[in-house]
Design an enzyme around this catalytic site. Structure first.
Site, PDB file in Angstrom:
ATOM      1  N   TRP A 325     -34.529  -8.810  24.578  1.00 47.62           N
ATOM      2  CA  TRP A 325     -34.670  -9.746  23.456  1.00 47.62           C
ATOM      3  C   TRP A 325     -36.107 -10.241  23.338  1.00 47.62           C
ATOM      4  O   TRP A 325     -36.660 -10.334  22.241  1.00 47.62           O
ATOM      5  CB  TRP A 325     -33.717 -10.925  23.637  1.00 47.62           C
ATOM      6  CG  TRP A 325     -33.832 -11.959  22.557  1.00 47.62           C
ATOM      7  CD1 TRP A 325     -33.168 -11.987  21.361  1.00 47.62           C
ATOM      8  CD2 TRP A 325     -34.686 -13.121  22.558  1.00 47.62           C
ATOM      9  NE1 TRP A 325     -33.544 -13.079  20.616  1.00 47.62           N
ATOM     10  CE2 TRP A 325     -34.476 -13.796  21.332  1.00 47.62           C
ATOM     11  CE3 TRP A 325     -35.589 -13.649  23.468  1.00 47.62           C
ATOM     12  CZ2 TRP A 325     -35.141 -14.965  20.999  1.00 47.62           C
ATOM     13  CZ3 TRP A 325     -36.271 -14.813  23.129  1.00 47.62           C
ATOM     14  CH2 TRP A 325     -36.042 -15.462  21.914  1.00 47.62           C
ATOM     15  N   ASP A 344     -28.286  -8.772  20.160  1.00 46.85           N
ATOM     16  CA  ASP A 344     -27.789  -9.764  21.120  1.00 46.85           C
ATOM     17  C   ASP A 344     -28.214 -11.179  20.762  1.00 46.85           C
ATOM     18  O   ASP A 344     -27.860 -12.123  21.470  1.00 46.85           O
ATOM     19  CB  ASP A 344     -28.281  -9.424  22.532  1.00 46.85           C
ATOM     20  CG  ASP A 344     -27.685  -8.115  23.044  1.00 46.85           C
ATOM     21  OD1 ASP A 344     -26.467  -7.912  22.846  1.00 46.85           O
ATOM     22  OD2 ASP A 344     -28.433  -7.306  23.616  1.00 46.85           O
ATOM     23  N   ASP A 345     -28.964 -11.329  19.685  1.00 49.39           N
ATOM     24  CA  ASP A 345     -29.451 -12.649  19.284  1.00 49.39           C
ATOM     25  C   ASP A 345     -28.326 -13.429  18.609  1.00 49.39           C
ATOM     26  O   ASP A 345     -27.723 -12.957  17.631  1.00 49.39           O
ATOM     27  CB  ASP A 345     -30.636 -12.492  18.330  1.00 49.39           C
ATOM     28  CG  ASP A 345     -31.251 -13.823  17.943  1.00 49.39           C
ATOM     29  OD1 ASP A 345     -32.190 -14.248  18.623  1.00 49.39           O
ATOM     30  OD2 ASP A 345     -30.765 -14.432  16.973  1.00 49.39           O
ATOM     31  N   TYR A 346     -28.080 -14.643  19.104  1.00 54.13           N
ATOM     32  CA  TYR A 346     -26.980 -15.445  18.549  1.00 54.13           C
ATOM     33  C   TYR A 346     -27.195 -15.737  17.067  1.00 54.13           C
ATOM     34  O   TYR A 346     -26.261 -15.671  16.260  1.00 54.13           O
ATOM     35  CB  TYR A 346     -26.839 -16.759  19.321  1.00 54.13           C
ATOM     36  CG  TYR A 346     -25.809 -17.693  18.718  1.00 54.13           C
ATOM     37  CD1 TYR A 346     -24.451 -17.531  18.987  1.00 54.13           C
ATOM     38  CD2 TYR A 346     -26.197 -18.723  17.859  1.00 54.13           C
ATOM     39  CE1 TYR A 346     -23.505 -18.367  18.419  1.00 54.13           C
ATOM     40  CE2 TYR A 346     -25.262 -19.568  17.280  1.00 54.13           C
ATOM     41  CZ  TYR A 346     -23.920 -19.391  17.564  1.00 54.13           C
ATOM     42  OH  TYR A 346     -22.981 -20.220  16.991  1.00 54.13           O
TER      43      TYR A 346
END
Length: 395
Positions: A325, A344-346
């Site tokens: 990330w 994978d970034d919220y």
């Protein structure tokens, strides 16, 4: 008494305030945490001022401030200032400070020397600390002896000062040029990219219409080492807390606005770095990053620009505390790569759920599969998905 007006206006660092009277700009306020606080500061300094549209000359000054804080060339030296209540010595200090161009710095002692009063560096600092015209009188471009950052009275303190200097790409006389020689540029045509994403996905087209133009800001960090060091400090912290800690780390060393070197990080005692707010894990990660940079294991920005995305991910994730990330953020916001989708970034996942009306966050494979239609401009799609979250929060 001359009637005064004021207004708040949007900039790249937040909503600023500006007040004016018959003699020109009377006060400039950098952003506080909330608009109400910014407004209160203006009224405290210019009692009785009324909120109103700015006259043409003040609008030109306002536009110049906005452009400068966006990183564009902007000369504010001709802006008329109301100096009626400014002491004579302060006026002279401000006149010298206004001759410092964006990207350059002087010290308090330099200004004292130019005033013909070489022993008055402290008085110069006090005058700049009371500067009612920040940005127009660029007190952020004045440093303490040895290139140390010195103080700054605006909200955020030295964090704000360092941010302003970074926006302008500041360097001191004799400092080496930025690694790679540029301030960062998009590696693609944003208009073509937005048009492609819009045409490829009706849900994204609606989001683009709701958000407006693509305005992704690129990082101007001068080296890959500094960009990764900042990312390490920012991990698992709010932006404000991380900015404060990173500013304290930078302020430990001379030429703080240029950021520490790997050698400085390696020489600094653990207790000094921990006192700035670093956790033990982040301290160890910074040490490992600095060692690899000093040993030549870290690519330069120029070398990074010639590397493929996956190659950079593989190379940089060898550094302790640097995951995929972190490198993806570097690819997007420092190198301006067009086709990065941080699955994978919220925020990206949440924005996708909002844009597509999902009750739950999408699985990684679902986001990857759907995002394939946005190629080769998944960076643009990601930026708009983040904006979907911002819009939902403010709605």
């Amino acid at each position: 008494m001359t009637a005064h007006g004021f207004t708040l206006f949007d900039t790249a660092i937040g909503r600023c305030g500006i007040a004016w009277g018959g003699r020109g700009v009377a006060f400039v306020q950098l952003p506080e945490a909330r608009d109400s606080e910014t407004r209160a500061r203006v009224l405290q300094r210019v009692p009785g001022a009324r909120e109103a549209p700015p006259p043409p000359d003040v609008q030109r000054a306002l536009d110049g401030i906005v452009a400068l804080l966006r990183g564009e060339p902007s000369d504010l030296s001709a802006v008329a200032l109301d100096m009626e209540r400014v002491p004579p010595f302060h006026r002279r200090v401000y006149e010298v400070a206004r001759t410092i161009p964006p990207g350059a710095t002087l010290t308090y002692g330099d200004i004292a020397g130019r005033l013909g009063a070489p022993g008055s560096a402290r008085a110069v600092g006090q005058a700049l600390g009371r500067n009612p015209f920040p940005i127009v009188v660029p007190c952020h471009r004045v440093l303490a002896a040895g290139g140390r950052v010195g103080g700054f009275s605006a909200n955020g303190g030295i964090s704000t000062k360092l941010r302003l200097l970074a926006i302008e790409g500041a360097h001191a006389a004799g400092a080496p040029p930025a690694e790679g020689g540029d301030a960062g540029a998009l590696g693609f045509d944003p208009d073509a990219a937005v048009a492609h994403v819009r045409a490829s996905d009706t849900a994204l087209a609606r989001l683009i219409d709701a958000v407006g133009p693509f305005r992704m800001q690129l990082d101007r960090t001068s080296s890959l080492f500094l960009a990764l060091a900042e990312s390490i400090v920012y991990q698992q912290l709010t932006g404000k807390a991380a900015a404060t800690i990173f500013a304290r780390v930078r302020a430990l060393f001379p030429r703080a606005h240029e950021g520490p070197t790997p050698e400085q990080i390696l020489r600094a005692p653990d207790e000094k770095l921990r006192a700035a707010g670093l956790s033990q894990a982040k301290l160890l990660a910074l040490r490992d990053l600095a060692r690899r940079a000093a040993d030549g294991e870290l690519p330069t920005l120029a070398e990074a620009r010639r590397m493929e995305d996956d190659e950079l991910v593989e190379r940089l994730t060898r550094v302790r505390g640097v995951g995929r990330w972190t490198v993806e953020m570097l690819l997007m916001f420092r190198l301006g790569r067009p086709d990065v989708l941080p699955v994978d970034d919220y925020g990206v996942r949440k924005g996708f759920a909002i844009a597509f009306g999902l009750g739950d966050l999408p699985a990684r494979k679902e986001l990857e599969a759907h995002g394939a239609r946005w190629r080769p401009y998944r960076t643009v799609a990601s930026w708009y998905l983040w904006r979907a979250v911002d819009t939902a929060r403010s709605g």
